[in-house]
Design a protein around this motif. Structure first.
Motif, PDB file in Angstrom:
ATOM      1  N   UNK A 139     -17.186 -71.628 -27.488  1.00  0.00           N
ATOM      2  CA  UNK A 139     -17.510 -73.012 -27.813  1.00  0.00           C
ATOM      3  C   UNK A 139     -17.514 -73.219 -29.318  1.00  0.00           C
ATOM      4  N   UNK A 140     -16.885 -74.310 -29.749  1.00  0.00           N
ATOM      5  CA  UNK A 140     -16.901 -74.704 -31.154  1.00  0.00           C
ATOM      6  C   UNK A 140     -17.937 -75.817 -31.352  1.00  0.00           C
ATOM      7  N   UNK A 141     -18.785 -75.638 -32.355  1.00  0.00           N
ATOM      8  CA  UNK A 141     -19.732 -76.690 -32.715  1.00  0.00           C
ATOM      9  C   UNK A 141     -19.028 -77.710 -33.598  1.00  0.00           C
ATOM     10  N   UNK A 142     -19.127 -78.989 -33.230  1.00  0.00           N
ATOM     11  CA  UNK A 142     -18.482 -80.069 -33.962  1.00  0.00           C
ATOM     12  C   UNK A 142     -19.550 -81.011 -34.536  1.00  0.00           C
ATOM     13  N   UNK A 199     -14.234 -60.394 -31.875  1.00  0.00           N
ATOM     14  CA  UNK A 199     -15.322 -61.162 -32.499  1.00  0.00           C
ATOM     15  C   UNK A 199     -14.938 -61.640 -33.898  1.00  0.00           C
ATOM     16  N   UNK A 200     -13.641 -61.829 -34.127  1.00  0.00           N
ATOM     17  CA  UNK A 200     -13.158 -62.390 -35.389  1.00  0.00           C
ATOM     18  C   UNK A 200     -12.791 -63.841 -35.111  1.00  0.00           C
ATOM     19  N   UNK A 201     -13.799 -64.703 -35.112  1.00  0.00           N
ATOM     20  CA  UNK A 201     -13.596 -66.112 -34.800  1.00  0.00           C
ATOM     21  C   UNK A 201     -14.237 -66.962 -35.895  1.00  0.00           C
ATOM     22  N   UNK A 202     -13.958 -68.244 -35.859  1.00  0.00           N
ATOM     23  CA  UNK A 202     -14.447 -69.154 -36.897  1.00  0.00           C
ATOM     24  C   UNK A 202     -15.968 -69.191 -36.928  1.00  0.00           C
ATOM     25  N   UNK A 203     -16.506 -69.578 -38.068  1.00  0.00           N
ATOM     26  CA  UNK A 203     -17.959 -69.615 -38.244  1.00  0.00           C
ATOM     27  C   UNK A 203     -18.637 -70.590 -37.288  1.00  0.00           C
ATOM     28  N   UNK A 204     -17.926 -71.658 -36.920  1.00  0.00           N
ATOM     29  CA  UNK A 204     -18.531 -72.646 -36.020  1.00  0.00           C
ATOM     30  C   UNK A 204     -18.224 -72.371 -34.555  1.00  0.00           C
ATOM     31  N   UNK A 205     -17.673 -71.181 -34.265  1.00  0.00           N
ATOM     32  CA  UNK A 205     -17.363 -70.793 -32.888  1.00  0.00           C
ATOM     33  C   UNK A 205     -18.359 -69.752 -32.396  1.00  0.00           C
ATOM     34  N   UNK A 206     -18.618 -69.775 -31.103  1.00  0.00           N
ATOM     35  CA  UNK A 206     -19.563 -68.838 -30.511  1.00  0.00           C
ATOM     36  C   UNK A 206     -19.150 -68.513 -29.082  1.00  0.00           C
ATOM     37  N   UNK A 207     -19.246 -67.244 -28.724  1.00  0.00           N
ATOM     38  CA  UNK A 207     -19.009 -66.847 -27.336  1.00  0.00           C
ATOM     39  C   UNK A 207     -20.242 -67.255 -26.539  1.00  0.00           C
TER      40      UNK A 207
END
Length: 343
Positions: free
Chosen positions: A18-21, A61-69
Motif C-alpha cells: 500500500x502507498x500512502x497518498x 524490501x527495496x520500496x518507496x518511503x511511502x510504501x508499506x507491505x
C-alpha cells in the motif's frame, strides 16, 4: 500451481503493498499470489502501473518511503520475507536475493570505478580479502562477457548494454539463489536486448539460479521464460507455463496481450489489436473483476463479483468467472472486431 513445495524457491501468497497518498491510500499490489520454482525463469508481465515492479521489489524490501507491505507472505527458503527484521533482510540481500535494476546508469555510482563498486559487495557483504575480491571481479566480468581490463573504468565509459552487464555481474557477485531482474532491457536497442537476455539465460542454466523477470514486453517472456505470471491492476490474473499462457490463455486480459504480440510466421497478414481503455484507478478500484470495464466478454457478475483463481489445466490458473469457457472465448478474442468497441 501444482508444483511440490520442495521444488519451490519462492512462494508468494496474498501479497499486499500500500502507498500512502496525501488523500488516502492506494493498493498497488492487492492480494498477489505466485510461485518461483527452483532453477527456473519466471516472467512477471503486465502494463505499466499494474504493480509488477512494486511486487518484485517488495520481496527485497527495496520500496518507496511511502510504501508499506500490509499483508501476505513470501516464503523463501523456509523464511517469510515479509516478517523478517531489517537486519535479517540485510543478511539475505546480495547473498541470497539480488536485484538487476531497470537503469544501470542510475544504480551505478558515477564517481567510482566498477571495480570499486564490486569490491563494496564482495568485501563488505561477502567478507572477501582484496586478492580474492579481485579474482572474483575478473571472473564475474568474464561470465558476463566484459574484458577484465575494464574493471578500472567508470560507468560513463561503458555503453548502455555494457552497463547492464555490469549490473548483472553485481547481482551475481555472491552467488544468490534468486535474481530479480526489473525491466533489465527496456532502454536498450533490440540487438543488445537479445544479447543481455541470452547472457541471463546462459548464466541461469550454468549457475542453476532462479530469475524473476519483470517486464511489460510479452516478447521477452516468450523468448526467455519458463513460466509467466500476468498481473493487472495489482492482482495476478493468470499464471502458468509460458506455452500454456501464450498459446492457450484463460483470462481475457492475457488473450488481449497475445493479440498485441506480432506473429512473424504470418507477417503481412497479422493485425495487432490494442486493448482499448485504461486500467482502473487503484485508489478506488471497481468491486468486481478489475478488467471488466475493458473486457469484451464481461457479464453482470463480472462487474459485481471479484473472481477467484480457477484451474484451467495442471499448473495453469486464471482469475476469471468465464475461465471454463476459455477455448470459445479465445476463438472470439482472436477477431479484431471483438476489441474495437469503445471501452
Amino acid at each position: 500451481m501444482n508444483v511440490p513445495t520442495t521444488d519451490l524457491l519462492l512462494s508468494v501468497r496474498d501479497l499486499k503493498v500500500t502507498y500512502a497518498l496525501p488523500k488516502g491510500s492506494l493498493n498497488a499490489v492487492d492480494g498477489a499470489s505466485f510461485d518461483v520454482p527452483k532453477g527456473s525463469i519466471v516472467g512477471l508481465v503486465g502494463e505499466s502501473g499494474c504493480g509488477k515492479s512494486t511486487a518484485a521489489r517488495a520481496l527485497t524490501r527495496v520500496i518507496a518511503d511511502n510504501a508499506k507491505i500490509t499483508g501476505g507472505q513470501a516464503i523463501f527458503g523456509g523464511q517469510d520475507l515479509v516478517g523478517l527484521t531489517d537486519r535479517q533482510m540485510n543478511a539475505l540481500r546480495w547473498r541470497d536475493i539480488s536485484l538487476v535494476p531497470q537503469s544501470a546508469m542510475n544504480s551505478l555510482d558515477p564517481v567510482c570505478t566498477v571495480e570499486a563498486q564490486l569490491n563494496e559487495v564482495l568485501r563488505k557483504r561477502g567478507g572477501m580479502g582484496r586478492r580474492d575480491a579481485r579474482m572474483r571481479s575478473e571472473e564475474l566480468f568474464e561470465m558476463v562477457g566484459i574484458e577484465r581490463g575494464r574493471l578500472a573504468d567508470y560507468p560513463h565509459q561503458f555503453s548502455g548494454g555494457m552497463r547492464q552487464r555490469v549490473a548483472i555481474a553485481l547481482a551475481l557477485a555472491l552467488n544468490p539463489r534468486l535474481v530479480i531482474a526489473d525491466e533489465p532491457v527496456t532502454a536498450l536497442d533490440v540487438i543488445v536486448q537479445r544479447q543481455i537476455l541470452d547472457t541471463l539465460r546462459d548464466l541461469q542454466r550454468e549457475l542453476g539460479i532462479s530469475i524473476l523477470m519483470v517486464t511489460h514486453d510479452i516478447s521477452v517472456v516468450a523468448y526467455i521464460c519458463d513460466r509467466t505470471v500476468v498481473m493487472y491492476a495489482g492482482q495476478v490474473v493468470e499464471e502458468g507455463a509460458v506455452a500454456d499462457v501464450l498459446d492457450r490463455p484463460g483470462h481475457p486480459y492475457a488473450m488481449g496481450l497475445r493479440n498485441a504480440f506480432p506473429d512473424l510466421a504470418s507477417a503481412g497478414s497479422g493485425v495487432l489489436t490494442p486493448i482499448r481503455g485504461a486500467p482502473p484507478n487503484l485508489a478506488a478500484p471497481p468491486p468486481g473483476c478489475r478488467f471488466a470495464p475493458r473486457c469484451p466478454f464481461a457479464e453482470s457478475r463480472c462487474v459485481d463479483e471479484l473472481p477467484g483463481p480457477a484451474a484451467i489445466a495442471p499448473g495453469h490458473i486464471a482469475r476469471c468467472h468465464r475461465s471454463g469457457e476459455a477455448q470459445a472465448l479465445r476463438h472470439t478474442a482472436g477477431t479484431p472486431e471483438t476489441w474495437m468497441a469503445e471501452a
